[in-house]
Design a protein around this motif. Structure first.
Motif, PDB file in Angstrom:
ATOM      1  N   ALA A  60       0.821  -1.208   0.000  1.00  0.00           N
ATOM      2  CA  ALA A  60       0.000   0.000   0.000  1.00  0.00           C
ATOM      3  C   ALA A  60       0.860   1.265   0.000  1.00  0.00           C
ATOM      4  O   ALA A  60       0.395   2.332  -0.387  1.00  0.00           O
ATOM      5  CB  ALA A  60      -0.919   0.002   1.217  1.00  0.00           C
ATOM      6  N   PHE A  61       2.123   1.154   0.426  1.00  0.00           N
ATOM      7  CA  PHE A  61       2.983   2.344   0.453  1.00  0.00           C
ATOM      8  C   PHE A  61       3.468   2.733  -0.940  1.00  0.00           C
ATOM      9  O   PHE A  61       4.035   3.791  -1.126  1.00  0.00           O
ATOM     10  CB  PHE A  61       4.169   2.139   1.396  1.00  0.00           C
ATOM     11  CG  PHE A  61       3.744   2.080   2.840  1.00  0.00           C
ATOM     12  CD1 PHE A  61       3.203   3.192   3.456  1.00  0.00           C
ATOM     13  CD2 PHE A  61       3.857   0.903   3.561  1.00  0.00           C
ATOM     14  CE1 PHE A  61       2.783   3.148   4.776  1.00  0.00           C
ATOM     15  CE2 PHE A  61       3.446   0.842   4.890  1.00  0.00           C
ATOM     16  CZ  PHE A  61       2.907   1.964   5.499  1.00  0.00           C
ATOM     17  N   TRP A  62       3.275   1.831  -1.900  1.00  0.00           N
ATOM     18  CA  TRP A  62       3.613   2.176  -3.287  1.00  0.00           C
ATOM     19  C   TRP A  62       2.352   2.294  -4.130  1.00  0.00           C
ATOM     20  O   TRP A  62       2.376   2.198  -5.329  1.00  0.00           O
ATOM     21  CB  TRP A  62       4.627   1.180  -3.879  1.00  0.00           C
ATOM     22  CG  TRP A  62       6.007   1.549  -3.435  1.00  0.00           C
ATOM     23  CD1 TRP A  62       6.871   2.371  -4.095  1.00  0.00           C
ATOM     24  CD2 TRP A  62       6.665   1.174  -2.221  1.00  0.00           C
ATOM     25  NE1 TRP A  62       8.029   2.535  -3.359  1.00  0.00           N
ATOM     26  CE2 TRP A  62       7.930   1.812  -2.207  1.00  0.00           C
ATOM     27  CE3 TRP A  62       6.307   0.370  -1.130  1.00  0.00           C
ATOM     28  CZ2 TRP A  62       8.833   1.660  -1.162  1.00  0.00           C
ATOM     29  CZ3 TRP A  62       7.208   0.214  -0.084  1.00  0.00           C
ATOM     30  CH2 TRP A  62       8.452   0.861  -0.104  1.00  0.00           C
ATOM     31  N   LYS A  63       1.217   2.505  -3.424  1.00  0.00           N
ATOM     32  CA  LYS A  63      -0.070   2.693  -4.090  1.00  0.00           C
ATOM     33  C   LYS A  63       0.026   3.913  -4.999  1.00  0.00           C
ATOM     34  O   LYS A  63       0.445   4.974  -4.564  1.00  0.00           O
ATOM     35  CB  LYS A  63      -1.131   2.956  -3.018  1.00  0.00           C
ATOM     36  CG  LYS A  63      -2.390   2.205  -3.253  1.00  0.00           C
ATOM     37  CD  LYS A  63      -3.367   2.156  -2.102  1.00  0.00           C
ATOM     38  CE  LYS A  63      -3.619   3.374  -1.281  1.00  0.00           C
ATOM     39  NZ  LYS A  63      -4.857   3.232  -0.487  1.00  0.00           N
ATOM     40  N   GLY A  64      -0.359   3.761  -6.255  1.00  0.00           N
ATOM     41  CA  GLY A  64      -0.321   4.917  -7.153  1.00  0.00           C
ATOM     42  C   GLY A  64       1.083   5.265  -7.614  1.00  0.00           C
ATOM     43  O   GLY A  64       1.280   6.273  -8.281  1.00  0.00           O
ATOM     44  N   ASN A  65       2.109   4.435  -7.276  1.00  0.00           N
ATOM     45  CA  ASN A  65       3.470   4.803  -7.696  1.00  0.00           C
ATOM     46  C   ASN A  65       3.675   4.642  -9.199  1.00  0.00           C
ATOM     47  O   ASN A  65       4.375   5.441  -9.811  1.00  0.00           O
ATOM     48  CB  ASN A  65       4.539   3.999  -6.946  1.00  0.00           C
ATOM     49  CG  ASN A  65       5.948   4.500  -7.242  1.00  0.00           C
ATOM     50  OD1 ASN A  65       6.231   5.692  -7.109  1.00  0.00           O
ATOM     51  ND2 ASN A  65       6.815   3.630  -7.689  1.00  0.00           N
ATOM     52  N   LEU A  66       3.015   3.636  -9.790  1.00  0.00           N
ATOM     53  CA  LEU A  66       3.188   3.448 -11.234  1.00  0.00           C
ATOM     54  C   LEU A  66       2.664   4.674 -11.978  1.00  0.00           C
ATOM     55  O   LEU A  66       3.363   5.261 -12.802  1.00  0.00           O
ATOM     56  CB  LEU A  66       2.463   2.184 -11.720  1.00  0.00           C
ATOM     57  CG  LEU A  66       2.543   1.996 -13.234  1.00  0.00           C
ATOM     58  CD1 LEU A  66       3.985   1.734 -13.675  1.00  0.00           C
ATOM     59  CD2 LEU A  66       1.652   0.849 -13.701  1.00  0.00           C
ATOM     60  N   ILE A  67       1.444   5.094 -11.641  1.00  0.00           N
ATOM     61  CA  ILE A  67       0.890   6.283 -12.335  1.00  0.00           C
ATOM     62  C   ILE A  67       1.706   7.517 -11.952  1.00  0.00           C
ATOM     63  O   ILE A  67       1.901   8.418 -12.774  1.00  0.00           O
ATOM     64  CB  ILE A  67      -0.621   6.484 -12.067  1.00  0.00           C
ATOM     65  CG1 ILE A  67      -1.151   7.598 -12.977  1.00  0.00           C
ATOM     66  CG2 ILE A  67      -0.921   6.793 -10.618  1.00  0.00           C
ATOM     67  CD1 ILE A  67      -2.652   7.718 -13.021  1.00  0.00           C
ATOM     68  N   ALA A  68       2.216   7.541 -10.720  1.00  0.00           N
ATOM     69  CA  ALA A  68       3.047   8.688 -10.314  1.00  0.00           C
ATOM     70  C   ALA A  68       4.298   8.764 -11.185  1.00  0.00           C
ATOM     71  O   ALA A  68       4.745   9.848 -11.553  1.00  0.00           O
ATOM     72  CB  ALA A  68       3.424   8.576  -8.849  1.00  0.00           C
ATOM     73  N   CYS A  69       4.877   7.595 -11.520  1.00  0.00           N
ATOM     74  CA  CYS A  69       6.075   7.587 -12.369  1.00  0.00           C
ATOM     75  C   CYS A  69       5.718   7.890 -13.819  1.00  0.00           C
ATOM     76  O   CYS A  69       6.456   8.586 -14.508  1.00  0.00           O
ATOM     77  CB  CYS A  69       6.795   6.249 -12.276  1.00  0.00           C
ATOM     78  SG  CYS A  69       7.627   6.032 -10.699  1.00  0.00           S
TER      79      CYS A  69
END
Length: 337
Positions: free
Chosen positions: A64-73
Motif C-alpha cells: 500500500a505504500f507504493w499505491k499509485g506509484n506506477l501512475i506517479a512515475c
C-alpha cells in the motif's frame, strides 16, 4: 565555466529531468501516500503521521505504500522532464553572457517550467489522487486501474473533471517551482566553487534546503488542490473533511473550520518527504547530466565532472561532434601522408 551551458541537447535535459523524477518518486513513495491520506483527511489519519503509517500497514500491507506509484512515475517522468528541460531552455534565453541568472530570472524560468509541466500532466495527477485515496483492495475499490479510472471519471463527471483543481495547481506551482529553482541556484553559489567541483552530497543538501524553502511557501495551495481533487459526489462520504464550492471557498472553509494552520495540515510529513525528495531529485538530475556530458565527450568520466582539457566547454554538443570528426579526419590524413 564561462558562457552559457549548451553542452546537453534538449532531449538529454528532458531525460535527465524525467529520470530524476522517477528515482525520487519511487524512493519517497511511502511518505507521499501518508501525506496524501492526511491531506484528504481519511479516518485512519486522525492520530498523526506515525499512527497513519501503522494503520496503513495494518489495513493494507506493505504494498500500500507504493499505491499509485506506477501512475506517479508515468506522470512524474514527463512532468520533471518538461520542467527541467523547459527551465534549462528558458535559462539559456534569459541568462547573461556568463550564463548567470538573476534571482528573479531563476524564479521566472522555474515557474514557467512548472506551469508547462502541470498543464501537460495534470489529468494523470488527478487520477493518481483518486487511486491513492481509495481502498488498495480492488474488490472494494471504485476504480479498477489507471485506464478504467480515466473512462469512469469522464463518463460520470465529464472530461473537464480531469482538470479539477488545475487552476489551484498552476497558482501553486508558480511560487513552488520558482522558489525551488531560485533557492537551488542561489545555494549553488554559496559553496564558492565551480559547479563541476560539487559532490553528489552537496547537490543533495542544496536540493533538500531548496525544497524545504519552496514547500513552506506554497503548501496551502497543495492542501486545497488535494481536497478539490478528492471531492466527488460519486464517492461515498465525498472523500474530504470540508465542503466547499471552489478554490477561494476552499481556503475560507478550511481556515474557518481548522484555523489558519489547517492549511499546513500534513506539512511535517510533507517536509520530511520534500527535503529528501528534492535532494534526491537534484542529485539524480546532476548524476544523469554527468553521464551525458561524458557521453557527449565533454568530460573525462561519467561519475566526475572533470572537463576534458582539449575541449572548449562553451561549445554545444553538435559543435563538439563536428570538431571531433574534423580532428579524426585530419589525424587519419596525417597518417596516410
Amino acid at each position: 565555466m564561462p558562457g552559457k551551458d549548451k553542452r546537453l541537447t534538449f532531449a538529454q535535459n528532458f531525460v535527465c529531468g524525467g529520470n530524476a523524477g522517477v528515482i525520487c518518486r519511487t524512493v519517497c513513495s511511502p511518505l507521499d501516500v501518508v501525506k496524501t491520506l492526511q491531506q484528504v483527511g481519511t479516518e485512519d489519519t486522525r492520530g498523526g503521521m506515525v499512527k497513519t503509517f501503522i494503520n496503513q500497514y495494518k489495513n493494507e500491507g506493505i504494498r500500500a505504500f507504493w499505491k499509485g506509484n506506477l501512475i506517479a512515475c508515468i506522470r512524474g517522468f514527463p512532468y520533471y522532464a518538461l520542467q527541467f528541460a523547459a527551465f534549462e531552455q528558458i535559462k539559456q534565453q534569459i541568462s547573461n553572457d556568463q550564463g548567470k541568472l538573476s534571482p528573479m530570472g531563476s524564479m521566472f524560468a522555474g515557474s514557467m517550467g512548472g506551469v508547462i509541466a502541470v498543464l501537460a500532466t495534470y489529468p494523470l495527477d488527478m487520477v493518481k489522487t483518486r487511486l491513492t485515496a481509495q481502498h488498495a483492495d480492488l474488490s472494494k475499490a471504485k476504480y479498477k486501474g489507471i485506464a478504467p479510472a480515466f473512462r469512469l471519471i469522464i463518463k460520470e463527471e465529464g472530461a473537464m473533471a480531469l482538470y479539477k483543481g488545475c487552476g489551484t495547481s498552476i497558482i501553486g506551482v508558480i511560487p513552488f517551482a520558482g522558489a525551488t529553482f531560485m533557492a537551488y541556484e542561489f545555494l549553488e553559489r554559496l559553496w564558492q566553487k565551480p559547479k563541476n567541483k560539487m559532490s553528489p552530497m552537496e547537490n543533495f543538501i542544496d536540493g533538500c534546503l531548496a525544497g524545504a524553502f519552496a514547500q513552506t511557501i506554497s503548501y496551502p495551495f497543495d492542501t486545497i488542490r488535494k481536497k478539490l481533487q478528492a471531492q466527488s459526489k460519486y464517492i461515498a462520504g465525498g472523500g474530504t473533511d470540508v465542503e466547499f464550492s471552489g478554490m477561494l471557498d476552499g481556503f475560507i472553509q478550511t481556515v474557518r473550520t481548522k484555523g489558519v494552520f489547517g492549511l499546513w495540515t500534513g506539512t511535517t510529513a510533507n517536509l520530511i518527504k520534500v527535503m529528501p525528495y528534492a535532494g534526491i531529485m537534484f542529485m539524480s538530475f546532476e548524476a544523469t547530466k554527468r553521464f551525458f556530458l561524458y557521453q557527449n565527450g565533454f568530460t573525462t568520466s561519467p561519475f566526475k565532472d572533470t572537463p576534458r582539457l582539449d575541449v572548449d566547454q562553451t561549445w554545444s554538443q553538435e559543435e563538439l561532434h563536428d570538431i571531433l570528426e574534423i580532428r579524426q579526419f585530419l589525424h587519419g590524413y596525417h597518417h596516410h601522408h
